[in-house]
Write a protein that holds these residues in place. Structure first.
Motif, PDB file in Angstrom:
ATOM      1  N   ARG A 180     -12.729   9.691   8.298  1.00 11.61           N
ATOM      2  CA  ARG A 180     -13.089  11.264   8.931  1.00 11.61           C
ATOM      3  C   ARG A 180     -14.583  11.353   9.571  1.00 11.61           C
ATOM      4  O   ARG A 180     -14.811  11.477  10.678  1.00 11.61           O
ATOM      5  N   ASP A 233      -9.846   3.650  -4.365  1.00 10.14           N
ATOM      6  CA  ASP A 233      -9.955   5.192  -4.202  1.00 10.14           C
ATOM      7  C   ASP A 233      -9.536   5.329  -2.881  1.00 10.14           C
ATOM      8  O   ASP A 233     -10.475   5.480  -1.816  1.00 10.14           O
ATOM      9  N   ALA A 234      -8.382   5.960  -2.487  1.00  5.62           N
ATOM     10  CA  ALA A 234      -7.799   6.313  -1.176  1.00  5.62           C
ATOM     11  C   ALA A 234      -8.462   7.338  -0.453  1.00  5.62           C
ATOM     12  O   ALA A 234      -8.657   7.478   0.706  1.00  5.62           O
ATOM     13  N   SER A 235      -8.824   8.555  -1.231  1.00 10.98           N
ATOM     14  CA  SER A 235      -8.998   9.773  -0.765  1.00 10.98           C
ATOM     15  C   SER A 235     -10.579   9.518  -0.439  1.00 10.98           C
ATOM     16  O   SER A 235     -11.075  10.038   0.734  1.00 10.98           O
ATOM     17  N   LEU A 236     -11.383   8.483  -1.090  1.00  8.19           N
ATOM     18  CA  LEU A 236     -12.792   8.339  -0.739  1.00  8.19           C
ATOM     19  C   LEU A 236     -12.709   7.660   0.913  1.00  8.19           C
ATOM     20  O   LEU A 236     -13.563   8.155   1.548  1.00  8.19           O
ATOM     21  N   HIS A 285     -14.926   1.997  -2.565  1.00  7.44           N
ATOM     22  CA  HIS A 285     -13.632   1.907  -2.306  1.00  7.44           C
ATOM     23  C   HIS A 285     -13.195   0.744  -2.366  1.00  7.44           C
ATOM     24  O   HIS A 285     -11.896   0.338  -2.713  1.00  7.44           O
ATOM     25  N   ARG A 296     -17.255  13.489   0.045  1.00  7.27           N
ATOM     26  CA  ARG A 296     -15.879  13.685   0.390  1.00  7.27           C
ATOM     27  C   ARG A 296     -15.649  15.189   1.190  1.00  7.27           C
ATOM     28  O   ARG A 296     -14.889  15.191   1.844  1.00  7.27           O
ATOM     29  N   GLU A 297     -16.646  15.981   1.088  1.00  9.27           N
ATOM     30  CA  GLU A 297     -16.724  17.207   1.622  1.00  9.27           C
ATOM     31  C   GLU A 297     -17.615  17.262   2.785  1.00  9.27           C
ATOM     32  O   GLU A 297     -17.458  18.306   3.600  1.00  9.27           O
ATOM     33  N   SER A 326     -10.385   7.866   3.006  1.00  2.31           N
ATOM     34  CA  SER A 326     -10.185   8.744   4.250  1.00  2.31           C
ATOM     35  C   SER A 326     -11.280   9.651   4.440  1.00  2.31           C
ATOM     36  O   SER A 326     -11.435  10.083   5.659  1.00  2.31           O
ATOM     37  N   ALA A 327     -12.067  10.258   3.490  1.00  7.32           N
ATOM     38  CA  ALA A 327     -13.200  11.018   3.922  1.00  7.32           C
ATOM     39  C   ALA A 327     -14.315  10.282   4.721  1.00  7.32           C
ATOM     40  O   ALA A 327     -14.845  10.641   5.703  1.00  7.32           O
ATOM     41  N   GLU A 342     -20.620   9.601  -6.345  1.00  5.22           N
ATOM     42  CA  GLU A 342     -20.035  10.948  -6.740  1.00  5.22           C
ATOM     43  C   GLU A 342     -20.884  12.187  -6.870  1.00  5.22           C
ATOM     44  O   GLU A 342     -20.931  13.384  -6.905  1.00  5.22           O
TER      45      GLU A 342
END
Ligand code: FUB
Ligand code: ZN
Length: 646
Positions: A289, A280-283, A275, A252-253, A285-286, A228
């Motif tokens: 992607r 951690d779902a948003s991690l 993850h 993530r960005e 999905s990053a 992070e």
């Protein structure tokens, strides 16, 4: 080879052992490679690559760098880089697997014990360990240069070796060393400590694995912090730009995989590990992607990652030159590490498809057929008068080299080769997933199967059930994306169901003796490239099954640059079993009748006057395409993966 003196533990955990995620990877002791290409690769590792590497490491001074901390008379630190201890750690990781075999590589036990003993002796009282910075004559002090110092990268490889030694051999000595260093890092760089990250990601996935091995949550928290923190300006760097270190934006960005290729893929693999433990779902999905973007725009057809020699960087979208491809062997390994964790998280076979491409092409090519010479960078084209740069090093051998001043790749190849069985199979809710196909015995608590195949040379795979679960169970077969169709039968009766996310699952009450047969079509394929990929636009590459093929000058009756090969020639290719390079049984080559282009004009940039650029071939010539991973095992000559069509 000498007989092993160790009694290894009955249960040997694989290299990645997640607590969460969709699938459980099978343990090392549950999967045994029994024959075929991957098995032969492992034997070569044991018989040739490891003994070669042990000699190189001794000669290069990697052990002396530790010894001299006890005996300053031994002279100055050997080598240019502060991360040379990792060559030992990667080798120890590989040896942890090799020492578990019935026969061990010559000198492996002595080497292992000697290095572990040295590490125990030279580790500082507070746990710090790095022979470059501990050197009293070093101009740099520990932790002074996080961006380039590689100290946490060093720790990462130490941890991975230690976990492997504990899991494979039940030998906890290295784990003690690694934990003392990791505890120092947690104290110093934890949530309330100094807000720093290492210039080279790697420690993230190692810390997660240390958490899995010990149950100590601090290590997972520390891994999470490192993931992070990156991209928030905590690194003080000068020589390289922020994106080299993936420090231009939080993961993530990140808009796309970026910067130094090995760093990027290790970071993503570490984030996937975080993850897997935290959910951690948003991690995730990053990461999905970034993965999808990489596969769609930045990966070579060989699965290689990283197109730039400059900064060993990934490059921009569609920036995939063939001859100047960097495609570092370490980046291939890192990509497979990332792929495996993404698969374990969600079960999607698309990650294993890429894993497979990388394994047989971008990774396989890194080692010579005889096992004692290495490519660092892996181009997809070579002109006869052009030099093989082999990483940062110029001059020297025209093809693979016996070692490097920056030898990150050879020991990485060794550890990965030794643990290939860890990536063959997984299970979920009573279903056994066959992830890669090879002659193997797979034995879980409930299921035992024998896989027989000559894959990747042909697509016929037979799975015999040796012991069946009591109840209905599933056998999930990966249908690679390259397979236009797949025939599956059980005891000779065709199975009608369609693959779901790349898995064709046979559900039934199995009985011992049942035979499941999968036939994948091994028709040669002609591949083009995306129109934005200028370097290979209009050109054709040839693949068969998971193997990418190439043409070396010694197999063509005309200069490879003048040969014209299109879909028609590929469709008419003759598939011939023949040995091109001694030592790799079962090889299959593709014989084509290629067109030969008219002799080109001398002008570099001729004015186009309406004269057709496509005059058609002036003649034809026989050409024999060989698997890309086998190129460069004969005399140095021109080689191409991508062919002109006109
Ligand atoms: O920095 C350590 C290793 O050296 C990298 O992973 C490789 O790319 C090489 O630069
Ligand atoms: Zn490397």
């Amino acid at each position: 080879m000498s007989p092993s003196r160790l009694s290894r533990p009955a249960e040997r955990g694989s290299a990645v052992r997640p607590g969460g995620g969709a699938l459980r990877p099978l343990r090392t002791d549950e999967v045994e490679l029994t024959g075929g290409l991957l098995h032969d690769w492992q034997r070569r590792n044991r018989q040739a690559t490891v003994p070669h590497a042990l000699a190189e490491l001794r000669a290069a001074g990697n052990l002396d760098n530790l010894r001299r901390l006890l005996d300053p008379e031994l002279g100055a630190y050997r080598g240019r880089y502060p991360f040379l201890d990792t060559d030992l750690y990667k080798t120890l990781e590989g040896l942890a697997y090799e020492l578990g075999h019935d026969e061990t590589p010559t000198g492996a036990r002595e080497f292992f014990d000697e290095v572990v003993g040295l590490l125990e002796q030279v580790q500082a009282a507070d746990g710090y360990l790095n022979s470059f910075f501990q050197d009293p004559q070093s101009t740099k002090k520990p932790w002074q240069d996080l961006a380039w110092g590689h100290e946490l990268y060093n720790l990462g490889h130490l941890i991975q070796a230690a976990v492997a030694a504990n899991r494979q051999l039940g030998d906890a000595r290295l784990l003690g060393v690694a934990r003392r260093f990791a505890d120092l890092v947690v104290r110093k760089f934890g949530a309330t400590g100094e807000q720093v990250v290492c210039g080279h990601p790697e420690v993230e996935m190692a810390l997660v694995e240390l958490y899995r091995e010990t149950g100590v949550e601090d290590y997972l928290v520390q891994a999470q912090l490192f993931v992070e923190r990156r991209g928030r300006g905590h690194l003080v760097h000068s020589t390289f730009p922020a994106d080299y270190f993936q420090d231009n934006a939080p993961i993530r960005e990140l808009p796309s995989v970026t910067g130094h290729a090995v760093r990027m893929a290790y970071l993503a693999a570490g984030a996937a590990d975080v993850h897997l433990e935290t959910g951690d779902a948003s991690l995730f999905s990053a990461l999905e992607r970034l993965w999808d973007d990489m596969v769609a725009t930045k990966l070579y057809i060989t699965g290689g990652l990283g197109s730039r020699h400059s900064d060993e960087a990934i490059g921009d979208r569609y920036e995939l030159p063939s001859e100047r491809a960097y495609s570092e062997t370490c980046a291939a390994i890192a990509t497979m590490q990332w792929a495996w964790r993404m698969f374990l998280a969600g079960g999607d076979s698309k990650y294993l498809d890429v894993f497979e491409t990388v394994l047989y092409n971008a990774y396989g090519v890194g080692l010579s057929a005889a096992g004692a010479a290495f490519f660092y960078d892996n181009p997809l084209q070579r002109r006869p008068d052009h030099e093989q740069r082999s990483g940062a090093e110029s001059g020297g051998e025209p093809l693979r080299r016996s070692w490097f001043g920056c030898p990150c790749c050879p020991p990485n190849i060794i550890r990965w080769m030794a643990q290939l069985q860890d990536y063959l199979a997984a299970e979920r809710d009573g279903t056994l997933y066959l992830c890669q196909y090879a002659d193997a015995r797979v034995t879980t608590e409930t299921f035992a199967v024998t896989v027989r195949t000559a894959y990747p040379w042909n697509g016929d795979i037979t799975i015999t059930v040796d012991r069946a679960p009591d109840d209905e169970a599933g056998l999930a077969l990966r249908i690679p994306a390259w397979a236009a169709a797949a025939d599956v039968s059980v005891n000779g009766v065709a199975v009608g169901n369609e693959p779901d996310r790349g898995w064709l699952t046979v559900n039934r009450r199995f009985a011992a003796g049942d035979e499941v047969r999968l036939v994948l079509p091994m028709t040669p394929r002609a591949h083009g490239s995306h129109p934005y990929l200028d370097a290979t636009r209009g050109a054709v590459a040839v693949a068969r099954g998971p193997l990418v093929y190439c043409l070396e000058q010694q197999d063509a009756a005309a200069p490879v640059d003048d040969l014209l090969i299109g879909p028609t020639q590929v469709a008419e290719a003759r598939v011939v079993p023949v040995e091109v390079v001694a030592g790799t049984p079962g090889q299959v080559v593709l014989d084509v009748t290629a067109g030969v282009a008219p002799t080109p004009a001398d002008e570099l940039y001729p004015v186009l006057t309406g004269r057709s650029a496509d005059e058609g071939p002036a003649g034809s010539a026989q050409a024999r395409l060989v698997p890309y991973f086998l190129w460069g095992n004969r005399e140095a000559a021109a080689m191409r993966v991508w062919f002109r069509q006109s």
